[in-house]
Scaffold this motif. Sequence first.
Motif, PDB file in Angstrom:
ATOM      1  N   TYR A 131       0.861  -1.190   0.000  1.00 23.10           N
ATOM      2  CA  TYR A 131       0.000   0.000   0.000  1.00 23.10           C
ATOM      3  C   TYR A 131       0.892   1.232   0.000  1.00 23.10           C
ATOM      4  O   TYR A 131       1.301   1.732   1.039  1.00 23.10           O
ATOM      5  CB  TYR A 131      -0.961  -0.066   1.193  1.00 23.10           C
ATOM      6  N   LEU A 132       1.220   1.712  -1.220  1.00 22.06           N
ATOM      7  CA  LEU A 132       2.197   2.770  -1.405  1.00 22.06           C
ATOM      8  C   LEU A 132       1.677   4.137  -0.999  1.00 22.06           C
ATOM      9  O   LEU A 132       2.408   4.948  -0.432  1.00 22.06           O
ATOM     10  CB  LEU A 132       2.651   2.809  -2.868  1.00 22.06           C
ATOM     11  N   LEU A 133       0.430   4.406  -1.315  1.00 20.58           N
ATOM     12  CA  LEU A 133      -0.179   5.704  -1.005  1.00 20.58           C
ATOM     13  C   LEU A 133      -1.652   5.458  -0.738  1.00 20.58           C
ATOM     14  O   LEU A 133      -2.353   4.912  -1.601  1.00 20.58           O
ATOM     15  CB  LEU A 133      -0.011   6.672  -2.190  1.00 20.58           C
ATOM     16  N   GLY A 134      -2.115   5.806   0.445  1.00 21.04           N
ATOM     17  CA  GLY A 134      -3.499   5.535   0.816  1.00 21.04           C
ATOM     18  C   GLY A 134      -4.110   6.672   1.583  1.00 21.04           C
ATOM     19  O   GLY A 134      -3.654   7.818   1.487  1.00 21.04           O
ATOM     20  N   PRO A 135      -5.130   6.378   2.382  1.00 24.29           N
ATOM     21  CA  PRO A 135      -5.867   7.430   3.072  1.00 24.29           C
ATOM     22  C   PRO A 135      -5.028   8.215   4.072  1.00 24.29           C
ATOM     23  O   PRO A 135      -5.361   9.361   4.386  1.00 24.29           O
ATOM     24  CB  PRO A 135      -6.997   6.671   3.780  1.00 24.29           C
ATOM     25  N   GLU A 136      -3.924   7.639   4.542  1.00 25.88           N
ATOM     26  CA  GLU A 136      -3.065   8.377   5.469  1.00 25.88           C
ATOM     27  C   GLU A 136      -2.334   9.518   4.763  1.00 25.88           C
ATOM     28  O   GLU A 136      -1.878  10.461   5.404  1.00 25.88           O
ATOM     29  CB  GLU A 136      -2.048   7.435   6.136  1.00 25.88           C
ATOM     30  N   ALA A 137      -2.221   9.448   3.435  1.00 29.67           N
ATOM     31  CA  ALA A 137      -1.487  10.456   2.672  1.00 29.67           C
ATOM     32  C   ALA A 137      -2.379  11.344   1.817  1.00 29.67           C
ATOM     33  O   ALA A 137      -1.999  12.466   1.487  1.00 29.67           O
ATOM     34  CB  ALA A 137      -0.451   9.778   1.783  1.00 29.67           C
ATOM     35  N   SER A 138      -3.562  10.849   1.451  1.00 31.86           N
ATOM     36  CA  SER A 138      -4.455  11.620   0.585  1.00 31.86           C
ATOM     37  C   SER A 138      -5.904  11.247   0.870  1.00 31.86           C
ATOM     38  O   SER A 138      -6.237  10.060   0.899  1.00 31.86           O
ATOM     39  CB  SER A 138      -4.157  11.337  -0.888  1.00 31.86           C
ATOM     40  N   PRO A 139      -6.773  12.249   1.041  1.00 32.94           N
ATOM     41  CA  PRO A 139      -8.188  11.944   1.243  1.00 32.94           C
ATOM     42  C   PRO A 139      -8.901  11.522  -0.049  1.00 32.94           C
ATOM     43  O   PRO A 139     -10.028  11.054   0.000  1.00 32.94           O
ATOM     44  CB  PRO A 139      -8.757  13.258   1.773  1.00 32.94           C
ATOM     45  N   ASP A 140      -8.223  11.653  -1.181  1.00 30.33           N
ATOM     46  CA  ASP A 140      -8.816  11.348  -2.478  1.00 30.33           C
ATOM     47  C   ASP A 140      -8.480   9.914  -2.898  1.00 30.33           C
ATOM     48  O   ASP A 140      -7.350   9.632  -3.308  1.00 30.33           O
ATOM     49  CB  ASP A 140      -8.301  12.329  -3.529  1.00 30.33           C
ATOM     50  N   PRO A 141      -9.440   8.975  -2.833  1.00 33.28           N
ATOM     51  CA  PRO A 141      -9.161   7.587  -3.211  1.00 33.28           C
ATOM     52  C   PRO A 141      -8.649   7.432  -4.641  1.00 33.28           C
ATOM     53  O   PRO A 141      -7.952   6.460  -4.934  1.00 33.28           O
ATOM     54  CB  PRO A 141     -10.510   6.880  -3.040  1.00 33.28           C
ATOM     55  N   ALA A 142      -8.948   8.371  -5.513  1.00 42.43           N
ATOM     56  CA  ALA A 142      -8.461   8.288  -6.889  1.00 42.43           C
ATOM     57  C   ALA A 142      -6.945   8.436  -6.959  1.00 42.43           C
ATOM     58  O   ALA A 142      -6.331   8.066  -7.961  1.00 42.43           O
ATOM     59  CB  ALA A 142      -9.129   9.352  -7.756  1.00 42.43           C
ATOM     60  N   ALA A 143      -6.328   8.947  -5.899  1.00 42.12           N
ATOM     61  CA  ALA A 143      -4.872   9.131  -5.865  1.00 42.12           C
ATOM     62  C   ALA A 143      -4.141   7.967  -5.202  1.00 42.12           C
ATOM     63  O   ALA A 143      -2.913   7.905  -5.231  1.00 42.12           O
ATOM     64  CB  ALA A 143      -4.537  10.430  -5.125  1.00 42.12           C
ATOM     65  N   TRP A 144      -4.859   7.041  -4.596  1.00 38.80           N
ATOM     66  CA  TRP A 144      -4.219   5.947  -3.873  1.00 38.80           C
ATOM     67  C   TRP A 144      -3.499   5.017  -4.848  1.00 38.80           C
ATOM     68  O   TRP A 144      -3.933   4.814  -5.975  1.00 38.80           O
ATOM     69  CB  TRP A 144      -5.228   5.162  -3.057  1.00 38.80           C
ATOM     70  N   ARG A 145      -2.395   4.430  -4.368  1.00 37.70           N
ATOM     71  CA  ARG A 145      -1.590   3.550  -5.196  1.00 37.70           C
ATOM     72  C   ARG A 145      -1.261   2.268  -4.428  1.00 37.70           C
ATOM     73  O   ARG A 145      -0.770   2.319  -3.310  1.00 37.70           O
ATOM     74  CB  ARG A 145      -0.302   4.235  -5.604  1.00 37.70           C
ATOM     75  N   THR A 146      -1.531   1.132  -5.072  1.00 39.54           N
ATOM     76  CA  THR A 146      -1.265  -0.174  -4.484  1.00 39.54           C
ATOM     77  C   THR A 146      -0.440  -0.992  -5.471  1.00 39.54           C
ATOM     78  O   THR A 146      -0.849  -1.160  -6.621  1.00 39.54           O
ATOM     79  CB  THR A 146      -2.576  -0.921  -4.170  1.00 39.54           C
ATOM     80  N   GLU A 147       0.716  -1.480  -5.018  1.00 38.06           N
ATOM     81  CA  GLU A 147       1.566  -2.319  -5.857  1.00 38.06           C
ATOM     82  C   GLU A 147       1.083  -3.765  -5.756  1.00 38.06           C
ATOM     83  O   GLU A 147       0.973  -4.308  -4.653  1.00 38.06           O
ATOM     84  CB  GLU A 147       3.011  -2.217  -5.385  1.00 38.06           C
ATOM     85  N   LEU A 148       0.780  -4.373  -6.882  1.00 39.41           N
ATOM     86  CA  LEU A 148       0.313  -5.761  -6.953  1.00 39.41           C
ATOM     87  C   LEU A 148       1.465  -6.652  -7.391  1.00 39.41           C
ATOM     88  O   LEU A 148       2.127  -6.363  -8.391  1.00 39.41           O
ATOM     89  CB  LEU A 148      -0.851  -5.881  -7.941  1.00 39.41           C
ATOM     90  N   ASN A 149       1.698  -7.723  -6.650  1.00 41.55           N
ATOM     91  CA  ASN A 149       2.780  -8.664  -6.955  1.00 41.55           C
ATOM     92  C   ASN A 149       2.214 -10.078  -7.000  1.00 41.55           C
ATOM     93  O   ASN A 149       1.600 -10.534  -6.032  1.00 41.55           O
ATOM     94  CB  ASN A 149       3.852  -8.610  -5.862  1.00 41.55           C
ATOM     95  N   ARG A 150       2.446 -10.774  -8.115  1.00 42.33           N
ATOM     96  CA  ARG A 150       1.995 -12.160  -8.262  1.00 42.33           C
ATOM     97  C   ARG A 150       3.202 -13.012  -8.642  1.00 42.33           C
ATOM     98  O   ARG A 150       3.731 -12.887  -9.750  1.00 42.33           O
ATOM     99  CB  ARG A 150       0.923 -12.257  -9.342  1.00 42.33           C
ATOM    100  N   PRO A 151       3.690 -13.865  -7.725  1.00 42.47           N
ATOM    101  CA  PRO A 151       4.794 -14.762  -8.079  1.00 42.47           C
ATOM    102  C   PRO A 151       4.420 -15.665  -9.257  1.00 42.47           C
ATOM    103  O   PRO A 151       3.262 -16.050  -9.405  1.00 42.47           O
ATOM    104  CB  PRO A 151       5.012 -15.580  -6.801  1.00 42.47           C
ATOM    105  N   LEU A 152       5.422 -15.974 -10.054  1.00 37.28           N
ATOM    106  CA  LEU A 152       5.221 -16.808 -11.246  1.00 37.28           C
ATOM    107  C   LEU A 152       5.910 -18.154 -11.067  1.00 37.28           C
ATOM    108  O   LEU A 152       6.965 -18.248 -10.428  1.00 37.28           O
ATOM    109  CB  LEU A 152       5.775 -16.093 -12.474  1.00 37.28           C
ATOM    110  N   ILE A 153       5.325 -19.183 -11.645  1.00 38.46           N
ATOM    111  CA  ILE A 153       5.879 -20.536 -11.604  1.00 38.46           C
ATOM    112  C   ILE A 153       6.626 -20.771 -12.918  1.00 38.46           C
ATOM    113  O   ILE A 153       6.094 -20.528 -14.007  1.00 38.46           O
ATOM    114  CB  ILE A 153       4.768 -21.589 -11.450  1.00 38.46           C
ATOM    115  N   TYR A 154       7.837 -21.264 -12.799  1.00 41.41           N
ATOM    116  CA  TYR A 154       8.629 -21.591 -13.994  1.00 41.41           C
ATOM    117  C   TYR A 154       8.889 -23.048 -14.068  1.00 41.41           C
ATOM    118  O   TYR A 154       9.013 -23.745 -13.135  1.00 41.41           O
ATOM    119  CB  TYR A 154       9.960 -20.823 -13.991  1.00 41.41           C
TER     120      TYR A 154
END
Length: 154
Positions: A131-154
């Motif tokens: 959770y890179l940027l959320g309600p603690e940093a901006s009251p505008d949900p359109a500005a929130w940023r969440t990094e999504l990580n999905r491990p891959l199988i090789y």
Amino acid sequence: MLMTPEIVVTDVQPTAVIRFTVPRSEIQQVMGPGFQELMEVLAAQGIEPIGAWFTHHLRTAPEVFDFELGAPIAAPLVATGRVEASYLPAATVARTIYVGPYEGLGAAWSEFDAWIAEAGYTPDNNLWEHYLLGPEASPDPAAWRTELNRPLIY
């Protein structure tokens, strides 16, 4: 909105976490209090998180969230109450940034998983969100940023 996905290799990251296994409908009731508990234990031990807090979903199931709520750390942690040491694994992951309110994360994951499949990758059964940027940093949900990580199988 999703930013352009990329494939990256991560290193093992030591973390402090609280593990939860809850019905999907209860996720909002445990996140805030869990985060507060985690931060209180870290502060009491003089440990500063070294990055954004996260959830590491250990398995994906339609009705249950089995996950760790945590923060990356560089100092040793003494397990206290529900807070214990863990780690995010070294992995090759598909990664993107979702921009928008938390309520849109389900749709963002569906879109991201479709990209992973179309690109010819096989996802593992775990994932994590920073959770890179959320309600603690901006009251505008359109500005929130969440990094999504999905491990891959090789």
